[in-house]
Write a protein that holds these residues in place. Structure first.
Motif, short mmCIF file in Angstrom:
data_model
loop_
_atom_site.label_atom_id
_atom_site.label_comp_id
_atom_site.label_asym_id
_atom_site.label_seq_id
_atom_site.Cartn_x
_atom_site.Cartn_y
_atom_site.Cartn_z
N GLY A 1 0.83 -1.21 0.00
CA GLY A 1 0.00 0.00 0.00
C GLY A 1 0.86 1.26 0.00
O GLY A 1 0.57 2.22 -0.71
N GLU A 2 1.94 1.25 0.80
CA GLU A 2 2.82 2.42 0.88
C GLU A 2 3.50 2.69 -0.47
O GLU A 2 3.72 3.84 -0.84
CB GLU A 2 3.88 2.24 1.97
CG GLU A 2 3.36 2.37 3.40
CD GLU A 2 2.73 3.72 3.71
OE1 GLU A 2 2.98 4.70 2.98
OE2 GLU A 2 1.96 3.79 4.68
N THR B 1 0.69 4.04 -3.01
CA THR B 1 0.20 5.40 -2.79
C THR B 1 1.08 6.44 -3.49
O THR B 1 0.63 7.50 -3.88
CB THR B 1 0.03 5.71 -1.29
OG1 THR B 1 -0.61 6.97 -1.16
CG2 THR B 1 1.36 5.80 -0.56
N GLY C 1 -1.51 4.96 2.07
CA GLY C 1 -1.00 3.60 1.89
C GLY C 1 -1.77 2.53 2.65
O GLY C 1 -2.16 1.51 2.06
#
Lengths: 127, 248
Positions: A19-20, A23, A32
């Motif tokens: 997710g990080e 993003t 994220g």
């Protein structure tokens, strides 16, 4: 128990990391961890099964969700004077709008769900 | 880190021990856990009374300790960041209750979407309306607009529409705490008994801190709250910058 918790945490951290990275590609429009949550949800739905280790780790974290908000919330101390000088308008605006938002959402759902007890009939993956 | 700062050699009075300890991450971390343990005890003792909200009590306790010991937020956060980091991990973990309820949620997708749109619109219109009526400055109004969306998204939106990201975070946190305080009495007053409707409404209006409250009351309310928060976060990130231009 602890071994299972650690395994589950590792899986959650993998999704948080993905997710990080993701993003960055959308200039932080969605944080994220939120992207990580969506990807994990898709993964679990596709797999149709939740590994006990993930359940253990998630239930452990979510049982005390409140603690994770504390460090950021203590940051309010930096703005005490700024907020005091802004008067009570912001507090009243927050109180009334939060109550209005909660009331409208709840009443709409109460009306929509009238006579629908699908939640009680279908236990699916829930316990 | 310099090894000499790790060894408290030559410390010979309490004040020096305090100076040493308060400069290490240990202080902020211990204070955060201790304040939460105490706040949670108070919460459980009062049978999870909404006014005994653990976030509110712990934050008030920590701010009091930091003020009394003249510790600044930056020093505190050096230790507290380890707890803060796990907020992201806990957010990812919200996928699990959603996956457990997936079939039910899918069947209810349309009513839930309509409810989050109505609840989100109500939040924005009432917040901006009240603030303008009381002639709050534009920075305050723009920072209030995204306040029912989870704090990191609220900060990004506020920046885009000419508000202050830090004020937006403060307003979002205040919204979460106020939402957690008023949820039980308000929903009882409205006669909403279904855990699904109650939880979802709390998640939409009061995001994460509201969701934490919902989890502590009932797991079903907690799962619906995390869905309400998540949907509001996604829709808010997309529609609020555009809505801001429309109403200002």
């Amino acid at each position: 128990m602890l071994a299972s918790m650690i395994r589950g945490l590792a899986i959650l951290l993998i999704f948080q990391s993905i997710g990080e990275v993701a993003t960055r590609f959308i200039h932080g429009l969605i944080p994220g961890p939120v992207i990580g949550m969506i990807l994990l949800l898709v993964f679990l739905i596709v797999k149709k099964k939740i590994a006990p280790s993930i359940s253990t780790a998630a239930d452990g974290l979510l049982a005390h969700l409140a603690i994770f908000f504390i460090p950021a919330a203590v940051g309010v101390m930096l703005y005490v004077s700024e907020l005091a000088s802004a008067g009570a308008a912001w507090l009243l605006a927050i109180l009334l709008s939060t109550a209005a938002s909660m009331a409208i959402t709840a009443l709409l759902l109460k009306w929509f769900f009238k006579g629908d007890d699908s939640g009680a009939k279908k236990p699916d993956l829930s316990s | 880190m310099n090894p000499s700062t790790l060894l408290p050699v030559g410390i010979n009075n309490l004040a020096e021990i305090w100076v040493y300890l308060s400069a290490t991450p240990l202080f902020g971390l211990t204070l955060t856990l201790l304040a939460y343990v105490l706040a949670d005890m108070a919460y459980q003792r009062t049978n999870r009374h909404p006014l005994a909200n653990p976030v509110l009590i712990a934050v008030a306790t920590i701010i009091a300790v930091l003020t009394l010991t003249r510790t600044d937020y930056k020093t505190y956060f050096q230790g507290a960041q380890f707890v803060h980091f796990l907020l992201g991990t806990a957010t990812v973990a919200l996928a699990i209750p959603l996956a457990r309820l997936w079939n039910e949620l899918r069947a209810r997708a349309i009513p839930l979407l309509l409810a989050v749109l109505a609840g989100g619109a109500a939040s924005v219109l009432v917040a901006v309306g009240v603030a303008k009526l009381l002639s709050a400055p534009p920075t305050i109004v723009m920072s209030l607009l995204p306040k029912s969306v989870t704090a990191p998204i609220a900060m990004g939106i506020a920046e885009q529409i000419g508000g202050s990201p830090t004020l937006a975070a403060v307003f979002a946190i205040s919204t979460g705490i106020i939402g957690a305080l008023i949820a039980t009495p308000l929903l009882n007053l409205l006669g909403v008994r279904d855990w699904a409707a109650r939880g979802f409404a709390v998640g939409v209006a009061a995001h994460g801190i509201g969701t934490a409250r919902a989890y502590s009351v009932h797991p079903r309310a907690g799962a619906y709250a995390s869905l309400g928060m998540g949907l509001h976060a996604l829709l808010g990130a997309i529609t609020l910058p555009w809505l801001a231009k429309l109403i200002i």
